[in-house]
Design a protein around this motif. Structure first.
Motif, PDB file in Angstrom:
ATOM      1  N   GLU A   1       6.194  -2.519   9.399  1.00  0.00           N
ATOM      2  CA  GLU A   1       6.848  -3.083  10.609  1.00  0.00           C
ATOM      3  C   GLU A   1       6.495  -4.367  10.558  1.00  0.00           C
ATOM      4  O   GLU A   1       7.582  -5.283  11.020  1.00  0.00           O
ATOM      5  N   ARG A   2       5.372  -4.802  10.544  1.00  0.00           N
ATOM      6  CA  ARG A   2       4.885  -6.384  10.726  1.00  0.00           C
ATOM      7  C   ARG A   2       5.733  -7.091   9.741  1.00  0.00           C
ATOM      8  O   ARG A   2       6.111  -7.989   9.735  1.00  0.00           O
ATOM      9  N   TYR A   3       5.660  -6.456   8.250  1.00  0.00           N
ATOM     10  CA  TYR A   3       6.472  -6.971   7.019  1.00  0.00           C
ATOM     11  C   TYR A   3       7.811  -7.415   7.497  1.00  0.00           C
ATOM     12  O   TYR A   3       8.392  -8.328   7.254  1.00  0.00           O
ATOM     13  N   ALA A   4       8.578  -6.270   8.265  1.00  0.00           N
ATOM     14  CA  ALA A   4      10.000  -6.180   8.547  1.00  0.00           C
ATOM     15  C   ALA A   4      10.364  -7.363   9.358  1.00  0.00           C
ATOM     16  O   ALA A   4      11.350  -8.164   9.221  1.00  0.00           O
TER      17      ALA A   4
ATOM     18  N   GLU B   1      12.710 -15.935   2.265  1.00  0.00           N
ATOM     19  CA  GLU B   1      11.441 -15.312   2.648  1.00  0.00           C
ATOM     20  C   GLU B   1      11.825 -14.012   3.389  1.00  0.00           C
ATOM     21  O   GLU B   1      10.756 -12.973   3.035  1.00  0.00           O
ATOM     22  N   HIS B   2      12.580 -13.829   4.324  1.00  0.00           N
ATOM     23  CA  HIS B   2      12.796 -12.788   5.034  1.00  0.00           C
ATOM     24  C   HIS B   2      13.176 -11.546   4.172  1.00  0.00           C
ATOM     25  O   HIS B   2      12.754 -10.705   4.239  1.00  0.00           O
TER      26      HIS B   2
ATOM     27  N   LEU C   1       9.158  -5.785   0.680  1.00  0.00           N
ATOM     28  CA  LEU C   1       7.972  -5.361   0.617  1.00  0.00           C
ATOM     29  C   LEU C   1       7.712  -4.156   1.532  1.00  0.00           C
ATOM     30  O   LEU C   1       7.008  -3.343   1.467  1.00  0.00           O
ATOM     31  N   ALA C   2       8.259  -4.436   2.978  1.00  0.00           N
ATOM     32  CA  ALA C   2       8.203  -3.440   3.814  1.00  0.00           C
ATOM     33  C   ALA C   2       8.733  -1.844   3.495  1.00  0.00           C
ATOM     34  O   ALA C   2       8.190  -0.954   3.626  1.00  0.00           O
ATOM     35  N   GLN C   3       9.878  -2.310   2.528  1.00  0.00           N
ATOM     36  CA  GLN C   3      10.370  -0.877   2.463  1.00  0.00           C
ATOM     37  C   GLN C   3       9.563  -0.085   1.001  1.00  0.00           C
ATOM     38  O   GLN C   3       9.441   1.025   1.214  1.00  0.00           O
TER      39      GLN C   3
ATOM     40  N   LYS D   1      -0.818   6.996   6.627  1.00  0.00           N
ATOM     41  CA  LYS D   1       0.908   7.003   6.879  1.00  0.00           C
ATOM     42  C   LYS D   1       1.091   6.092   8.152  1.00  0.00           C
ATOM     43  O   LYS D   1       1.852   5.259   7.984  1.00  0.00           O
ATOM     44  N   LEU D   2       0.607   6.361   9.245  1.00  0.00           N
ATOM     45  CA  LEU D   2       0.760   5.591  10.382  1.00  0.00           C
ATOM     46  C   LEU D   2       0.305   4.180  10.267  1.00  0.00           C
ATOM     47  O   LEU D   2       1.002   3.144  10.485  1.00  0.00           O
ATOM     48  N   ARG D   3      -0.826   3.845   9.615  1.00  0.00           N
ATOM     49  CA  ARG D   3      -1.390   2.642   9.341  1.00  0.00           C
ATOM     50  C   ARG D   3      -0.307   1.948   8.210  1.00  0.00           C
ATOM     51  O   ARG D   3      -0.117   0.718   8.612  1.00  0.00           O
ATOM     52  N   LEU D   4       0.209   2.476   7.446  1.00  0.00           N
ATOM     53  CA  LEU D   4       0.942   1.936   6.450  1.00  0.00           C
ATOM     54  C   LEU D   4       2.728   1.705   7.291  1.00  0.00           C
ATOM     55  O   LEU D   4       3.200   0.439   7.084  1.00  0.00           O
ATOM     56  N   LEU D   5       3.080   2.534   8.209  1.00  0.00           N
ATOM     57  CA  LEU D   5       4.084   2.065   8.905  1.00  0.00           C
ATOM     58  C   LEU D   5       4.013   1.149   9.881  1.00  0.00           C
ATOM     59  O   LEU D   5       4.925   0.423  10.006  1.00  0.00           O
ATOM     60  N   ARG D   6       2.903   1.070  10.282  1.00  0.00           N
ATOM     61  CA  ARG D   6       2.710  -0.119  11.377  1.00  0.00           C
ATOM     62  C   ARG D   6       2.606  -1.499  10.484  1.00  0.00           C
ATOM     63  O   ARG D   6       3.282  -2.747  10.852  1.00  0.00           O
TER      64      ARG D   6
END
Length: 68
Positions: free
Chosen positions: A33-36, A2-3, A9-11, A25-30
């Motif tokens: 990070e949550r996905y990572a 799952e990880h 997905l994060a990438q 961009k800021l929202r997508l990077l946040r």
């Protein structure tokens, strides 16, 4: 397993973030990070507070002299 899914997905989200406006961009990077970190550490279970029990007083039945 799952990880690995969430890391991929994060990438993909980071790749999209490179092509959008700064606010998005800021929202997508946040989000990336949550996905990572998803799948690495367990998310805390939601806590639900139970209401306190309703006090039930002890009832005493008093009969009138003619009833008892």
């Amino acid at each position: 397993m799952e990880h690995e899914f969430y890391r991929g997905l994060a990438q993909r989200v980071r790749d999209v973030a490179e092509r959008v406006d700064p606010f998005t961009k800021l929202r997508l990077l946040r989000l990336a990070e949550r996905y990572a970190v998803k799948g690495i550490r367990p998310e805390p279970a939601p806590t639900t507070e139970r209401p306190p029990p309703i006090p039930r007083p002890h009832l005493h039945v008093v009969l009138a002299p003619e009833e008892g």
